[in-house]
Every structure is written in structure tokens, then in C-alpha cells.
Design a protein around this motif. Structure first.
Motif, PDB file in Angstrom:
ATOM      1  N   UNK A   1       0.831  -1.206   0.000  1.00 27.07           N
ATOM      2  CA  UNK A   1       0.000   0.000   0.000  1.00 27.07           C
ATOM      3  C   UNK A   1       0.864   1.255   0.000  1.00 27.07           C
ATOM      4  N   UNK A   2       1.909   1.267   0.811  1.00 29.90           N
ATOM      5  CA  UNK A   2       2.789   2.424   0.867  1.00 29.90           C
ATOM      6  C   UNK A   2       3.557   2.609  -0.439  1.00 29.90           C
ATOM      7  N   UNK A   3       3.960   1.517  -1.063  1.00 35.12           N
ATOM      8  CA  UNK A   3       4.675   1.628  -2.337  1.00 35.12           C
ATOM      9  C   UNK A   3       3.754   2.157  -3.437  1.00 35.12           C
ATOM     10  N   UNK A   4       2.482   1.802  -3.405  1.00 32.90           N
ATOM     11  CA  UNK A   4       1.541   2.308  -4.416  1.00 32.90           C
ATOM     12  C   UNK A   4       1.423   3.825  -4.298  1.00 32.90           C
ATOM     13  N   UNK A   5       1.225   4.325  -3.086  1.00 33.71           N
ATOM     14  CA  UNK A   5       1.031   5.768  -2.916  1.00 33.71           C
ATOM     15  C   UNK A   5       2.320   6.542  -3.184  1.00 33.71           C
ATOM     16  N   UNK A   6       3.435   6.078  -2.650  1.00 33.24           N
ATOM     17  CA  UNK A   6       4.702   6.760  -2.882  1.00 33.24           C
ATOM     18  C   UNK A   6       5.090   6.716  -4.353  1.00 33.24           C
ATOM     19  N   UNK A   7       4.916   5.544  -4.974  1.00 32.53           N
ATOM     20  CA  UNK A   7       5.257   5.399  -6.378  1.00 32.53           C
ATOM     21  C   UNK A   7       4.414   6.287  -7.270  1.00 32.53           C
ATOM     22  N   UNK A   8       3.144   6.444  -6.918  1.00 32.47           N
ATOM     23  CA  UNK A   8       2.259   7.318  -7.690  1.00 32.47           C
ATOM     24  C   UNK A   8       2.737   8.758  -7.636  1.00 32.47           C
ATOM     25  N   UNK A   9       3.064   9.241  -6.436  1.00 31.94           N
ATOM     26  CA  UNK A   9       3.549  10.611  -6.298  1.00 31.94           C
ATOM     27  C   UNK A   9       4.835  10.800  -7.101  1.00 31.94           C
ATOM     28  N   UNK A  10       5.754   9.861  -6.977  1.00 26.48           N
ATOM     29  CA  UNK A  10       7.041   9.995  -7.658  1.00 26.48           C
ATOM     30  C   UNK A  10       6.883   9.988  -9.177  1.00 26.48           C
ATOM     31  N   UNK A  11       6.071   9.073  -9.690  1.00 24.84           N
ATOM     32  CA  UNK A  11       5.919   8.982 -11.138  1.00 24.84           C
ATOM     33  C   UNK A  11       5.188  10.178 -11.715  1.00 24.84           C
ATOM     34  N   UNK A  12       4.219  10.704 -10.972  1.00 27.17           N
ATOM     35  CA  UNK A  12       3.491  11.869 -11.477  1.00 27.17           C
ATOM     36  C   UNK A  12       4.380  13.110 -11.571  1.00 27.17           C
ATOM     37  N   UNK A  13       5.513  13.083 -10.885  1.00 23.89           N
ATOM     38  CA  UNK A  13       6.473  14.174 -11.026  1.00 23.89           C
ATOM     39  C   UNK A  13       7.290  14.052 -12.308  1.00 23.89           C
ATOM     40  N   UNK A  14       7.148  12.920 -12.986  1.00 22.73           N
ATOM     41  CA  UNK A  14       7.921  12.646 -14.201  1.00 22.73           C
ATOM     42  C   UNK A  14       6.963  12.235 -15.320  1.00 22.73           C
ATOM     43  N   UNK A  15       6.209  13.168 -15.873  1.00 20.02           N
ATOM     44  CA  UNK A  15       5.222  12.833 -16.914  1.00 20.02           C
ATOM     45  C   UNK A  15       5.827  12.101 -18.101  1.00 20.02           C
ATOM     46  N   UNK A  16       7.082  12.395 -18.440  1.00 19.53           N
ATOM     47  CA  UNK A  16       7.716  11.711 -19.568  1.00 19.53           C
ATOM     48  C   UNK A  16       7.883  10.224 -19.286  1.00 19.53           C
ATOM     49  N   UNK A  17       8.189   9.886 -18.027  1.00 16.08           N
ATOM     50  CA  UNK A  17       8.368   8.484 -17.686  1.00 16.08           C
ATOM     51  C   UNK A  17       7.023   7.762 -17.603  1.00 16.08           C
ATOM     52  N   UNK A  18       5.995   8.459 -17.109  1.00 12.60           N
ATOM     53  CA  UNK A  18       4.656   7.859 -17.102  1.00 12.60           C
ATOM     54  C   UNK A  18       4.211   7.579 -18.532  1.00 12.60           C
ATOM     55  N   UNK A  19       4.456   8.512 -19.430  1.00 11.56           N
ATOM     56  CA  UNK A  19       4.072   8.329 -20.822  1.00 11.56           C
ATOM     57  C   UNK A  19       4.831   7.161 -21.444  1.00 11.56           C
ATOM     58  N   UNK A  20       6.082   6.993 -21.061  1.00 13.29           N
ATOM     59  CA  UNK A  20       6.873   5.867 -21.559  1.00 13.29           C
ATOM     60  C   UNK A  20       6.275   4.538 -21.100  1.00 13.29           C
ATOM     61  N   UNK A  21       5.757   4.508 -19.867  1.00 11.88           N
ATOM     62  CA  UNK A  21       5.131   3.279 -19.353  1.00 11.88           C
ATOM     63  C   UNK A  21       3.820   3.003 -20.079  1.00 11.88           C
ATOM     64  N   UNK A  22       3.060   4.054 -20.371  1.00 16.31           N
ATOM     65  CA  UNK A  22       1.807   3.873 -21.108  1.00 16.31           C
ATOM     66  C   UNK A  22       2.089   3.325 -22.504  1.00 16.31           C
ATOM     67  N   UNK A  23       3.110   3.863 -23.128  1.00 19.88           N
ATOM     68  CA  UNK A  23       3.422   3.466 -24.496  1.00 19.88           C
ATOM     69  C   UNK A  23       4.006   2.064 -24.569  1.00 19.88           C
ATOM     70  N   UNK A  24       4.699   1.651 -23.520  1.00 22.36           N
ATOM     71  CA  UNK A  24       5.361   0.347 -23.533  1.00 22.36           C
ATOM     72  C   UNK A  24       5.300  -0.284 -22.147  1.00 22.36           C
ATOM     73  N   UNK A  25       4.226  -1.044 -21.866  1.00 23.31           N
ATOM     74  CA  UNK A  25       4.067  -1.664 -20.538  1.00 23.31           C
ATOM     75  C   UNK A  25       5.200  -2.610 -20.159  1.00 23.31           C
ATOM     76  N   UNK A  26       6.006  -3.029 -21.120  1.00 23.41           N
ATOM     77  CA  UNK A  26       7.132  -3.915 -20.788  1.00 23.41           C
ATOM     78  C   UNK A  26       8.166  -3.190 -19.927  1.00 23.41           C
TER      79      UNK A  26
END
Length: 395
Positions: free
Chosen positions: A239-264
Motif C-alpha cells: 500500500x505504501x509503495x503504491x502511494x509513494x510510487x504514484x507521487x514519484x511517477x506523477x512528477x515525471x510525466x515523460x516516464x509515465x508516458x513511456x510506461x503507457x506506451x510500452x508496458x514492458x
């Protein structure tokens, strides 16, 4: 790739100038209760401590590091669990339950985990306000329901065991509060195991009951203690990793977009987030049972060693530019799950859950955003396991 906005420091259990949180040779520190122990902060030193047979996991041993400073009575009903055992007892105890957490078995849970994630996102997205507390409405209930189904614990009782877990993990809890929460959780699972002994069920607890030998009383008590450990660890950490990871990734929109484009790329992102936060930093501490040398420093038998996993996972000798989150880093050599024979039993489950969560959440909620500045977020900087008390989001 930009550096993550600074997260609040977690509570430090020792006195000193704070330099021990930076990787360096072993040094002596004084914990809250006045106990003097060694602190290991370099990646190589922490791994050495966690694999050297000169160090014990026996938390009942004199001078085993006690970061909370609390003195809790030893209750004979609480049998030593996996994290407290040394060879030769540790191996058979771990193998008895290891089959429940194999990659193959947990991969088979993937569709059910996906269903749980989708159902909670459906409920969240159906809100007219388009706002939510991501912790209360998603990050906490998803792994809680998963571990309940795996163990065979009624999810209807989640308010009780989540509250008890919070008390046990908070460094602000008093000795009496910790004792009461531990007793209540132990009594709850004692009754549950007893019920399953009378009416066997096809779940982890039920399958462990089927392994019982002739001395059922000892097996019963050991299973109750194991169930307490797995129930707490199985929902609180993820649970803590989900919330912390969400905050961290949302600070990096380019990396979130990379995950959307390539789930691997998501498995690599999960490893990087695990490295970055190392949320259970002090649970891998040890006490020396023989004189030994770690990183050029002599540790005497009877001396405790606090292993600082978070510092080790930010060791620049191992991780280039360690303060930067990079989902392509490939940081599988982190020690967020510990290292050696005691490496976290549930690590494969955590990985599956986190991969499904981040893949699904960022795909289904592309406009997700945090609804508060970092300085106003409610972090668990007072807890044994780092995380967020709440996380306001909108979309």
C-alpha cells in the motif's frame, strides 16, 4: 530526466549528526533508548552483514537493535517467525511456506489481482467529485484484499487489522498501545486458525494446517505468529509503495508516458521505485554472534548492527546519480527486499501487484494528478514502514 521533488525525511532512530544516512564505513550510533549499535550504510557492507553467518536474526538476543526504544514484554504465545530464525531452524520453516509465493503461483493470481484493481478504480472513477484519497480508496484496499484472499482472512475485518497494523508500525505508539494491538491481532488470528483446523479451507493458512505434525499445539502457535507477520507485511508495505510510487511517477510525466506506451517497461519502473524508497529500512538489522570484520571495521560478538537499506540503495558506488528516478535504470541489485536467506518471502507478490496497479492506473486515469503540494502531504515519517497516511488526487 529530472530529479524527484524532495520527499520528507523519515524518522531517524539514532542520535548524531545525521551523516550515517549517507553511505560510508560502519560507525557507532546511539538509538532512542540509549542502545549503542553499529550502523551499516554502504551497499556492500549491508549485503555482507545480511549474508555473514556471524550475524543473527534473533530479535530476543541481547543488544539486538531496537530502533523504537520501546521495551515490549516477550509473550510465549508469539512463536519466532521466519524473520527471527537462524539456521538450522530457518531453512525448514521458510521452505514450508515458500511454495505459496513462487513466481508461477503468483502469476496465476494475476487475473484476480487485475480484477481487484479494476473494481476499485471503477468505484473511484464513478465519483461525481472526480476526487479521492488514493490511500483510503485504492492503495490500501487493493493489497489488503489480495493478502486476505491469499491467507484466507475475512476482508470484512480489514478495518480492525489495518488499525492494529498502524499502531504496531508507528514509532509514536506507546508500549501499552503496541502490546494491546499485538495481543488483539494475535487473538483474532488464533481464533481464525482454530476455526480452519476444525473446518479446513483451501488457502495459505488451510494448506499450512494440512502440513501439521504430531505436535499440533506448537504448529498452531507457529502458524498464528506467521499469519500475523504475513497479514501485516502483505498489505502495509505494498500500500505504501503504491502511494509513494504514484507521487514519484506523477512528477515525471515523460516516464509515465513511456510506461503507457510500452508496458514492458513497468517491471523496471517497479524495481526503481523499490530502490528509491526502500520503505522497510530497519527490519533487516542483526546482532553479531561471533567476532567478524565488515568493510574493514571489526564487529565484536554481541554487538548489534542497524542495516540502513535506504542509504545502501542510494550508494553512488553502485547506483549512478542515485537521487534521480529513472525507470530504465534496471536496478534489480537493490536490497529493498533485504538480501540473502532472509530476503522477503512476498517479494514476487509485491512485484505482481505493483506492476498491475501502475499499468492499469496510468492507462485508465491518464489525467490523474496529486491535489496538494509535496509540503502538505501527510507522510509516515514517524513509522517503521515509510509511506503516506493519505493522498488527495483528482482527474
Amino acid at each position: 530526466m529530472q530529479k524527484t521533488e524532495s520527499f520528507p525525511p523519515r524518522a531517524c532512530p539514532f542520535h548524531g549528526d545525521g551523516s550515517t544516512t549517507e553511505p560510508g564505513p560502519l560507525k557507532k550510533v546511539t538509538l532512542r533508548g540509549g542502545q549503542e549499535v553499529w550502523a551499516a550504510s554502504r551497499h556492500a557492507d549491508v549485503r555482507a552483514v545480511l549474508t555473514d553467518p556471524a550475524f543473527s536474526s534473533n530479535r530476543a538476543a541481547p543488544n539486538f537493535p531496537n530502533p523504537t526504544g520501546r521495551r515490549i514484554r516477550r509473550d510465549e504465545r508469539f512463536k519466532p517467525t521466519l524473520i527471527m530464525l537462524d539456521p538450522p531452524e530457518h531453512g525448514p520453516a521458510r521452505r514450508a511456506v515458500l511454495g505459496e509465493f513462487t513466481v508461477k503461483r503468483l502469476a496465476a493470481l494475476g487475473p484476480r489481482i487485475q480484477q481487484i484493481v479494476d473494481e476499485h478504480l471503477d468505484a473511484m472513477l464513478a465519483k461525481e467529485s472526480r476526487t479521492a484519497d488514493l490511500v483510503a480508496e485504492f492503495a490500501l484496499p487493493v493489497p489488503s484484499l489480495v493478502i486476505c484472499e491469499l491467507l484466507g482472512v475475512p476482508y470484512a475485518d480489514h478495518d480492525f487489522f489495518q488499525s492494529a497494523s498502524k499502531t504496531l508500525l508507528s514509532q509514536k505508539s506507546t508500549t501499552d498501545e503496541v502490546r494491546a494491538a499485538a495481543d488483539a491481532l494475535r487473538d483474532y488470528l488464533d481464533k481464525l486458525v482454530t476455526a480452519k483446523e476444525a473446518d479446513p479451507t483451501d488457502d495459505l493458512i488451510g494448506r499450512q494446517i494440512a502440513r501439521y505434525g504430531p505436535d499440533r499445539a506448537d504448529d498452531h502457535d507457529a502458524l498464528v505468529s506467521l499469519s500475523v507477520l504475513l497479514l501485516i507485511a502483505g498489505h502495509e508495505t505494498t500500500a505504501n509503495m503504491i502511494s509513494l510510487g504514484t507521487v514519484a511517477l506523477l512528477q515525471h510525466p515523460d516516464q509515465v508516458e513511456a510506461l503507457r506506451a510500452d508496458p514492458s517497461k513497468t517491471p523496471g519502473a517497479v524495481e526503481e521505485l523499490l530502490r528509491e524508497f526502500t520503505i522497510a529500512e530497519f527490519v533487516t538489522s542483526r546482532v553479531a554472534v561471533a567476532d567478524t570484520v565488515v568493510g574493514g571495521v571489526e564487529v565484536k560478538a554481541g554487538e548489534g548492527v542497524l542495516t540502513l537499506g535506504n542509504a545502501a540503495n542510494h550508494d553512488p558506488a553502485v547506483f549512478s546519480d542515485p537521487e534521480r528516478i529513472d525507470v530504465t535504470r534496471g536496478a534489480r541489485n537493490h536490497i529493498a527486499f533485504g538480501y540473502g536467506a532472509h530476503q522477503c518471502l512476498g517479494q514476487n507478490l509485491a512485484r505482481v501487484e505493483l506492476q498491475v496497479v501502475f499499468d492499469t492506473m496510468f492507462r485508465r486515469v491518464p489525467t490523474l494528478r496529486v491535489d496538494a503540494p509535496m509540503s502538505e502531504l501527510s507522510f509516515k515519517d514517524d513509522a517503521t514502514v515509510y509511506g503516506l497516511h493519505s493522498l488527495p488526487v483528482s482527474w
